[in-house]
Design a protein around this motif. Structure first.
Motif, PDB file in Angstrom:
ATOM      1  N   ASN A   5       1.364   7.943  -4.986  1.00 15.71           N
ATOM      2  CA  ASN A   5       0.081   8.628  -4.769  1.00 15.71           C
ATOM      3  C   ASN A   5      -0.485   8.291  -3.392  1.00 15.71           C
ATOM      4  OD1 ASN A   5      -0.150  10.009  -7.284  1.00 15.71           O
ATOM      5  ND2 ASN A   5      -0.736   8.082  -8.250  1.00 15.71           N
ATOM      6  N   ARG A   6      -0.360   7.040  -2.982  1.00 14.54           N
ATOM      7  CA  ARG A   6      -0.870   6.654  -1.666  1.00 14.54           C
ATOM      8  C   ARG A   6      -0.029   7.268  -0.552  1.00 14.54           C
ATOM      9  NH1 ARG A   6      -2.472   1.856  -4.679  1.00 14.54           N
ATOM     10  NH2 ARG A   6      -0.584   0.706  -4.171  1.00 14.54           N
ATOM     11  N   ARG A   7       1.276   7.376  -0.763  1.00  9.89           N
ATOM     12  CA  ARG A   7       2.109   8.057   0.242  1.00  9.89           C
ATOM     13  C   ARG A   7       1.699   9.524   0.356  1.00  9.89           C
ATOM     14  NH1 ARG A   7       6.197   5.073  -2.246  1.00  9.89           N
ATOM     15  NH2 ARG A   7       7.085   6.938  -3.201  1.00  9.89           N
ATOM     16  N   ALA A  12       0.818  -1.212   0.000  1.00 12.31           N
ATOM     17  CA  ALA A  12       0.000   0.000   0.000  1.00 12.31           C
ATOM     18  C   ALA A  12       0.852   1.263   0.000  1.00 12.31           C
ATOM     19  CB  ALA A  12      -0.939  -0.001   1.207  1.00 12.31           C
ATOM     20  N   ILE A  13       1.929   1.271   0.775  1.00 10.43           N
ATOM     21  CA  ILE A  13       2.740   2.496   0.852  1.00 10.43           C
ATOM     22  C   ILE A  13       3.796   2.561  -0.256  1.00 10.43           C
ATOM     23  CG2 ILE A  13       2.335   2.858   3.311  1.00 10.43           C
ATOM     24  CD1 ILE A  13       5.122   1.725   3.856  1.00 10.43           C
ATOM     25  N   ASP A  43       3.201   2.870  -3.410  1.00  9.91           N
ATOM     26  CA  ASP A  43       2.732   3.780  -4.454  1.00  9.91           C
ATOM     27  C   ASP A  43       2.883   5.234  -4.015  1.00  9.91           C
ATOM     28  OD1 ASP A  43       0.363   5.486  -5.617  1.00  9.91           O
ATOM     29  OD2 ASP A  43       0.710   3.839  -7.027  1.00  9.91           O
ATOM     30  N   LEU A  55      -1.309  10.714  -0.172  1.00 12.56           N
ATOM     31  CA  LEU A  55      -2.575  10.724   0.568  1.00 12.56           C
ATOM     32  C   LEU A  55      -2.327  10.579   2.064  1.00 12.56           C
ATOM     33  CD1 LEU A  55      -4.771   8.517  -1.794  1.00 12.56           C
ATOM     34  CD2 LEU A  55      -4.891  11.004  -1.487  1.00 12.56           C
ATOM     35  N   HIS A  66      -7.277   4.368  -4.478  1.00 11.64           N
ATOM     36  CA  HIS A  66      -6.083   4.403  -3.633  1.00 11.64           C
ATOM     37  C   HIS A  66      -6.475   4.346  -2.155  1.00 11.64           C
ATOM     38  CE1 HIS A  66      -3.016   4.864  -6.639  1.00 11.64           C
ATOM     39  NE2 HIS A  66      -3.571   5.953  -7.154  1.00 11.64           N
ATOM     40  N   LEU A  67      -7.526   5.070  -1.789  1.00 11.51           N
ATOM     41  CA  LEU A  67      -7.991   5.060  -0.402  1.00 11.51           C
ATOM     42  C   LEU A  67      -8.497   3.670  -0.008  1.00 11.51           C
ATOM     43  CD1 LEU A  67      -9.725   8.532  -0.300  1.00 11.51           C
ATOM     44  CD2 LEU A  67      -7.746   7.832   1.072  1.00 11.51           C
ATOM     45  N   LEU A  77      -5.556   1.614   0.952  1.00 17.17           N
ATOM     46  CA  LEU A  77      -5.071   2.024   2.274  1.00 17.17           C
ATOM     47  C   LEU A  77      -6.006   1.548   3.384  1.00 17.17           C
ATOM     48  CD1 LEU A  77      -3.872   5.614   1.331  1.00 17.17           C
ATOM     49  CD2 LEU A  77      -2.417   3.662   1.925  1.00 17.17           C
TER      50      LEU A  77
END
Length: 87
Positions: A14-16, A9-10, A12, A18, A46-47, A50
């Motif tokens: 974009n997710r970092r 998850a982390i 990516d 967010l 993405h959410l 996460l």
């Protein structure tokens, strides 16, 4: 949650991003999407990743969902990472 899911998850950027935004305080999808060059549905996906990894939480506020950092997910990551610092 499996730790591998959290690391995926982390991974990516974009997710970092967010997560960094949510560290500053809870936000809606629209608030989060305004800072990314991706669509609102992409931010929602993405959410979801996460959320499934246990790194964020969501609560309903009328028709909106408010996202926030889930400290428990990061606690598990920290426990795993801390073993490499101990002598």
């Amino acid at each position: 949650m499996m730790l591998s899911d959290a690391f995926v998850a982390i991974a990516d950027p974009n997710r970092r991003y967010l997560l960094e935004e949510l560290r500053r305080g809870p936000k809606t999808v629209n608030e989060l999407a305004s800072g990314l060059p991706v669509s609102r549905p992409a931010v929602s996906q993405h959410l979801k990743v996460l959320l499934e990894a246990g790194l964020v939480s969501a609560k309903a506020d009328g028709t909106r969902r408010i996202y926030a950092v889930a400290n428990g997910g990061f606690f598990r990551l920290n426990l795993w990472l801390d073993q490499f610092w101990e002598e």
